[in-house]
Motif scaffolding. Structure first.
Motif, PDB file in Angstrom:
ATOM      1  N   ASN A  42       0.805  -1.211   0.000  1.00 51.83           N
ATOM      2  CA  ASN A  42       0.000   0.000   0.000  1.00 51.83           C
ATOM      3  C   ASN A  42       0.842   1.268   0.000  1.00 51.83           C
ATOM      4  O   ASN A  42       0.396   2.293  -0.509  1.00 51.83           O
ATOM      5  CB  ASN A  42      -0.965  -0.020   1.182  1.00 51.83           C
ATOM      6  CG  ASN A  42      -2.008  -1.107   1.013  1.00 51.83           C
ATOM      7  OD1 ASN A  42      -2.558  -1.282  -0.067  1.00 51.83           O
ATOM      8  ND2 ASN A  42      -2.265  -1.857   2.067  1.00 51.83           N
ATOM      9  N   ALA A  43       2.048   1.217   0.547  1.00 50.71           N
ATOM     10  CA  ALA A  43       2.911   2.400   0.505  1.00 50.71           C
ATOM     11  C   ALA A  43       3.230   2.755  -0.950  1.00 50.71           C
ATOM     12  O   ALA A  43       3.117   3.918  -1.352  1.00 50.71           O
ATOM     13  CB  ALA A  43       4.184   2.169   1.311  1.00 50.71           C
ATOM     14  N   GLU A  47       2.152   6.105  -3.095  1.00 48.05           N
ATOM     15  CA  GLU A  47       3.142   6.891  -3.849  1.00 48.05           C
ATOM     16  C   GLU A  47       2.697   7.070  -5.297  1.00 48.05           C
ATOM     17  O   GLU A  47       2.784   8.172  -5.850  1.00 48.05           O
ATOM     18  CB  GLU A  47       4.514   6.221  -3.767  1.00 48.05           C
ATOM     19  CG  GLU A  47       5.113   6.323  -2.390  1.00 48.05           C
ATOM     20  CD  GLU A  47       6.334   5.452  -2.163  1.00 48.05           C
ATOM     21  OE1 GLU A  47       7.056   5.704  -1.178  1.00 48.05           O
ATOM     22  OE2 GLU A  47       6.577   4.513  -2.967  1.00 48.05           O
ATOM     23  N   SER A  48       2.209   6.020  -5.915  1.00 46.89           N
ATOM     24  CA  SER A  48       1.748   6.101  -7.306  1.00 46.89           C
ATOM     25  C   SER A  48       0.525   7.008  -7.434  1.00 46.89           C
ATOM     26  O   SER A  48       0.426   7.812  -8.371  1.00 46.89           O
ATOM     27  CB  SER A  48       1.413   4.710  -7.839  1.00 46.89           C
ATOM     28  OG  SER A  48       2.576   3.926  -7.903  1.00 46.89           O
ATOM     29  N   LEU A  49      -0.421   6.871  -6.513  1.00 43.18           N
ATOM     30  CA  LEU A  49      -1.626   7.698  -6.536  1.00 43.18           C
ATOM     31  C   LEU A  49      -1.271   9.175  -6.419  1.00 43.18           C
ATOM     32  O   LEU A  49      -1.720  10.001  -7.216  1.00 43.18           O
ATOM     33  CB  LEU A  49      -2.562   7.290  -5.387  1.00 43.18           C
ATOM     34  CG  LEU A  49      -3.834   8.134  -5.229  1.00 43.18           C
ATOM     35  CD1 LEU A  49      -4.790   7.916  -6.399  1.00 43.18           C
ATOM     36  CD2 LEU A  49      -4.515   7.800  -3.900  1.00 43.18           C
ATOM     37  N   GLN A  54       0.243  14.905  -9.258  1.00 44.51           N
ATOM     38  CA  GLN A  54       1.225  15.990  -9.142  1.00 44.51           C
ATOM     39  C   GLN A  54       1.615  16.338  -7.704  1.00 44.51           C
ATOM     40  O   GLN A  54       1.918  17.475  -7.389  1.00 44.51           O
ATOM     41  CB  GLN A  54       0.739  17.235  -9.893  1.00 44.51           C
ATOM     42  CG  GLN A  54       0.492  16.977 -11.357  1.00 44.51           C
ATOM     43  CD  GLN A  54      -0.036  18.194 -12.092  1.00 44.51           C
ATOM     44  OE1 GLN A  54       0.020  19.310 -11.604  1.00 44.51           O
ATOM     45  NE2 GLN A  54      -0.565  17.974 -13.280  1.00 44.51           N
ATOM     46  N   TRP A  55       1.603  15.326  -6.826  1.00 39.33           N
ATOM     47  CA  TRP A  55       2.117  15.463  -5.470  1.00 39.33           C
ATOM     48  C   TRP A  55       3.313  14.517  -5.383  1.00 39.33           C
ATOM     49  O   TRP A  55       3.183  13.320  -5.642  1.00 39.33           O
ATOM     50  CB  TRP A  55       1.069  15.101  -4.423  1.00 39.33           C
ATOM     51  CG  TRP A  55      -0.034  16.113  -4.291  1.00 39.33           C
ATOM     52  CD1 TRP A  55      -0.938  16.474  -5.246  1.00 39.33           C
ATOM     53  CD2 TRP A  55      -0.354  16.876  -3.128  1.00 39.33           C
ATOM     54  NE1 TRP A  55      -1.798  17.410  -4.745  1.00 39.33           N
ATOM     55  CE2 TRP A  55      -1.475  17.677  -3.450  1.00 39.33           C
ATOM     56  CE3 TRP A  55       0.191  16.940  -1.849  1.00 39.33           C
ATOM     57  CZ2 TRP A  55      -2.042  18.551  -2.527  1.00 39.33           C
ATOM     58  CZ3 TRP A  55      -0.390  17.796  -0.927  1.00 39.33           C
ATOM     59  CH2 TRP A  55      -1.493  18.599  -1.273  1.00 39.33           C
ATOM     60  N   THR A  56       4.468  15.028  -5.000  1.00 42.28           N
ATOM     61  CA  THR A  56       5.699  14.250  -4.980  1.00 42.28           C
ATOM     62  C   THR A  56       5.831  13.489  -3.666  1.00 42.28           C
ATOM     63  O   THR A  56       5.949  14.101  -2.596  1.00 42.28           O
ATOM     64  CB  THR A  56       6.919  15.170  -5.160  1.00 42.28           C
ATOM     65  OG1 THR A  56       6.727  15.945  -6.358  1.00 42.28           O
ATOM     66  CG2 THR A  56       8.200  14.383  -5.245  1.00 42.28           C
ATOM     67  N   PRO A  57       5.836  12.146  -3.715  1.00 41.92           N
ATOM     68  CA  PRO A  57       6.070  11.374  -2.482  1.00 41.92           C
ATOM     69  C   PRO A  57       7.543  11.497  -2.085  1.00 41.92           C
ATOM     70  O   PRO A  57       8.425  11.276  -2.907  1.00 41.92           O
ATOM     71  CB  PRO A  57       5.737   9.938  -2.873  1.00 41.92           C
ATOM     72  CG  PRO A  57       5.301   9.962  -4.302  1.00 41.92           C
ATOM     73  CD  PRO A  57       5.575  11.304  -4.856  1.00 41.92           C
ATOM     74  N   VAL A 123       3.334   5.698   7.237  1.00 47.63           N
ATOM     75  CA  VAL A 123       2.708   6.785   6.489  1.00 47.63           C
ATOM     76  C   VAL A 123       3.576   7.120   5.284  1.00 47.63           C
ATOM     77  O   VAL A 123       4.808   7.090   5.370  1.00 47.63           O
ATOM     78  CB  VAL A 123       2.558   8.037   7.388  1.00 47.63           C
ATOM     79  CG1 VAL A 123       2.086   9.246   6.605  1.00 47.63           C
ATOM     80  CG2 VAL A 123       1.623   7.757   8.539  1.00 47.63           C
ATOM     81  N   VAL A 124       2.930   7.465   4.176  1.00 47.85           N
ATOM     82  CA  VAL A 124       3.606   8.023   3.014  1.00 47.85           C
ATOM     83  C   VAL A 124       3.327   9.521   3.023  1.00 47.85           C
ATOM     84  O   VAL A 124       2.164   9.930   3.062  1.00 47.85           O
ATOM     85  CB  VAL A 124       3.106   7.392   1.705  1.00 47.85           C
ATOM     86  CG1 VAL A 124       3.669   8.120   0.496  1.00 47.85           C
ATOM     87  CG2 VAL A 124       3.454   5.913   1.657  1.00 47.85           C
TER      88      VAL A 124
END
Length: 174
Positions: A42-43, A47-49, A54-57, A123-124
């Motif tokens: 899920n992490a 990150e992919s989602l 346009q949000w950088t993990p 948490v990511v």
């Protein structure tokens, strides 16, 4: 295979007032409760989602156990595993329990800290493109006005980190 189902999930909007030390924001914190695929990474799915919108993990970890906020960046926190009791809004804010599948979108200036967590809590953390060089600041009355000025200069994200260009953030952060 998509491990996260973000369709038709209820979204809570939580508001916190400036307490003179923790600025918080005129924009609400958004809380999504997503369905995660069991026994999946899920992490990586978070990150992919986030990256797709346009949000950088930038990290995988827990949440600091002291009150803090980011005066120069919005932040999204995707709970990949476990659960935690967190405090939002500073010392006079609201405690709530988050669990795997929950996503918190924190506008710049929103106070947050971890009160307690399960051993497997993960948490990511991600930030809108262009806001990756975020500062972490503790609430302090002497630096409050400067923090407010910095928060006022933070641009709106281009997309909601969970649902994209037409998501709740785009409606609620006007």
């Amino acid at each position: 295979m998509i491990a996260i189902d973000s369709s038709a999930q209820p979204i809570q909007a939580l508001r916190f007032e400036d307490d003179g030390a923790t600025p918080n924001s005129r924009f609400p914190v958004l809380l999504y409760q997503l369905k995660l695929a069991p026994a999946h990474d899920n992490a990586s799915a978070f990150e992919s989602l986030f990256a797709a919108h346009q949000w950088t993990p930038l990290w995988r970890a827990g949440i600091f156990d002291y009150h803090h906020f980011h005066p120069n960046a919005h932040e999204v926190l995707g709970v990949a595993r476990g659960q935690a009791r967190i405090m939002l809004g500073g010392a006079a804010g609201q405690a709530l329990t988050v669990k795997a599948g929950d996503v918190l979108v924190l506008p710049a200036g929103t106070g947050h800290r971890c009160i307690s967590s399960s051993d497997e809590f993960l948490v990511v953390g991600a930030y809108p493109q262009g806001q990756e060089d975020y500062d972490t600041q503790r609430p302090e009355t002497g630096a409050h006005q400067q923090a407010l000025a910095r928060i006022a200069r933070v641009p709106h994200p281009e997309q909601d980190p969970v649902t994209g260009a037409h998501g709740a953030l785009m409606r609620l952060w006007q």
